[in-house]
Design an enzyme around this catalytic site. Structure first.
Site, mmCIF file in Angstrom:
data_model
loop_
_atom_site.group_PDB
_atom_site.id
_atom_site.type_symbol
_atom_site.label_atom_id
_atom_site.label_comp_id
_atom_site.label_asym_id
_atom_site.label_seq_id
_atom_site.Cartn_x
_atom_site.Cartn_y
_atom_site.Cartn_z
ATOM 1 C CD GLU A 98 38.551 75.283 50.514
ATOM 2 O OE1 GLU A 98 38.000 76.229 51.112
ATOM 3 O OE2 GLU A 98 38.589 75.205 49.265
ATOM 4 C CD GLU A 99 37.950 75.404 46.067
ATOM 5 O OE1 GLU A 99 36.842 75.825 46.478
ATOM 6 O OE2 GLU A 99 38.926 76.145 45.890
ATOM 7 C CG ASP B 145 40.388 70.801 46.851
ATOM 8 O OD1 ASP B 145 41.186 71.305 47.664
ATOM 9 O OD2 ASP B 145 39.146 70.884 46.983
#
Length: 509
Positions: free
Chosen positions: A192-193, A127
């Protein structure tokens, strides 16, 4: 069995062939030559991945569909390389506005189950941060654009490029008919972001199954401190985020009517925030430095040899001056000492113009970057005791409340572990130099999750240069870094096998 596989197996065995017909340097040369010949194909694959707008930060169904597309593409790539792949359903995410969004699956994959080989698990994410052309991008952020050897596009360095470099190394072994010298596992996520939603729960669930035979975990989700010299990262700072609320009442006041006859919440808050840090940057909270790991002579030497041009760094930051004058002091205060930053005040008038208001309630926000061996609960206690002491001395009639709203532990690795030795050797082979041994001043929570939950050692092996601009406009990865990084992983596989078999490979590879 292919001849190359037989040679490699014989070399791996203690007391193996003394004069192998296919010496290992030749194998590396073939691997590197293949990567050079196919680098345009590798760049095109990166372009295909960058084109997918896998933005996890904006909670919109259209972007979630793009992440799903990205995860499917990665799974197909892994299957093509011969991996067994499991797309783990992680359910839905409940948003503050009431909507429910589908979470992308997490990829668990494995290549090889030879009990005689070491098993290395690679973590990556696919991502990206939001990107729009009108944000200041010079090119379309989702169209890979090469200029002077720089590959511009969202996700190139964070983290699609490094994930692909790992796969490029594997595909090169496959293309040459060579057996992989290690077993490889993958855990690849798409959130993750946005805080790695559902990742820790999955890691805990898979501790006794997927991770049971893993020897070490590799993360390539950060940057060098140099433009040309590679680095290994062995530590990150933690982070605890605080709010301090001062309240008189829920409504604001007119300063002409009430100014001078009450304790103003903003004045109390400014005094509280001002008590946290001195002009030299030193944190003024009593006891905060008590548990900081002492500096050893061995660690001091690591800072001395790091490749950092202080003047260039200063110019690139565009600031008047730093608090410290030497490279060593600067890096230590970025990496191995705690820092405190004040981030903002909620409830204050911050728009253009003049508004003569006394806020009735304000909330200050600040954070402390933690380092080994600081303890979250102790830091929370020290912060609250300090602010309560300062507030009591003001004899204010207002109410004050301090809360720690986020707590993430620091992470540090042992640079004498096998995976760090293997990575150093691989870097020397590929780049012809010893790596900088660096820490990261920010927080990468996944490293601590793996270390604490799975109880396996973690290696951070970055590929990106210091000027790659992750999260920024004009994010890029240099073609040189991307291709050299693919070679680095190939060499790392061999070095891990060599160490596993007690250095039974030839010394020069």
């Amino acid at each position: 069995m292919a001849p190359g596989v037989l040679v490699l197996l014989l070399l791996l065995l203690p007391g193996g062939m003394a004069s192998p017909p296919t010496p290992l340097p030749a194998l590396l040369e073939r691997l590197f030559h293949h990567i050079d010949l196919h680098q345009d194909e590798f760049v095109q694959t990166l372009a295909d991945w960058v084109a997918i707008k896998s933005d996890s930060v904006q909670p919109l169904p259209a972007f979630r569909q793009e992440i799903l597309k990205m995860m499917d593409l990665a799974a197909d790539k892994l299957r093509h390389l011969g991996a067994s792949v499991d797309l783990v359903d992680t359910g839905f995410q409940q948003m503050p506005d009431g909507q429910s969004l589908l979470l992308p699956p997490i990829v668990l994959a494995e290549l090889g189950r030879d009990p005689q080989k070491p098993t290395v698990c690679f973590y990556g994410h696919l991502d990206v941060q939001p990107a729009h052309r009108d944000d200041g991008w010079l090119t379309d952020p989702y169209t890979l654009t090469e200029v002077d050897g720089k590959l511009y596009g969202r996700g190139t360095t964070d983290n699609k490029g490094p994930v692909l470099a790992w796969l490029n190394a594997i595909s090169t072994f496959r293309a040459l008919g060579q057996d992989l010298p290690i077993n490889i596992k993958f855990i690849i996520e798409g959130m993750e972001e946005a805080g790695s939603v559902a990742l820790q729960e999955l890691v805990e669930k898979e501790k006794q199954r997927f991770f049971s035979d893993v020897d070490s975990i590799v993360i390539s989700d950060n940057l060098w401190i140099s433009k040309r010299k590679p680095a290994l990262t062995y530590g990150t700072r933690g982070n605890c985020y605080f709010t301090v609320e001062v309240k008189c009442r829920d409504q604001d006041f007119h300063s002409g009517t009430f100014g001078g006859i009450l304790n103003e919440p903003m004045a109390d808050l400014v005094a509280l925030l001002g008590s946290l840090m001195g002009p030299s940057g030193r944190i003024l909270i009593p006891g905060i430095y008590d548990d900081v790991a002492p500096l050893t002579e061995e660690e001091r030497r690591l800072y001395e040899v790091i490749d950092l041009d202080l003047e260039e760094y200063w110019n690139s930051c565009q600031v008047e001056r730093f608090l410290f004058d030497t490279k060593e002091e600067l890096l230590m205060h970025l990496w191995r000492y705690p820092s405190l930053s004040i981030h903002g005040i909620e409830g204050a008038f911050d728009e253009p113009g003049a508004k003569t208001v006394i806020p009735g309630r304000v909330v200050g926000k600040f954070s402390i970057r933690l380092v080994p061996h600081m303890d979250l609960s102790m830091v929370e206690k020290q912060v609250k005791q300090h602010l309560e002491g300062i507030f009591s001395k003001r004899n204010s009639s207002n109410q004050m409340m301090v809360s720690m709203v986020l707590g993430l532990q620091p992470w540090i690795a042992d640079i004498k572990d096998k995976q760090y030795i293997a990575a150093k050797r691989a870097i020397k082979t590929v780049f012809g130099t010893e790596p900088d041994m660096i820490r990261d001043g920010s927080t990468i929570p996944v490293a601590r999750v793996f270390q604490d939950t799975v109880q396996k050692s973690v290696l951070m092996l970055p590929l990106g240069a210091v000027d790659d601009g992750e999260h920024c406009q004009q994010e890029k990865i240099n073609r040189w870094n991307y291709i050299k990084g693919s070679k680095l992983f190939a060499a790392f596989f061999l070095e891990m096998a060599k160490l596993h078999y007690n250095n039974s490979f030839p010394d020069q590879i």
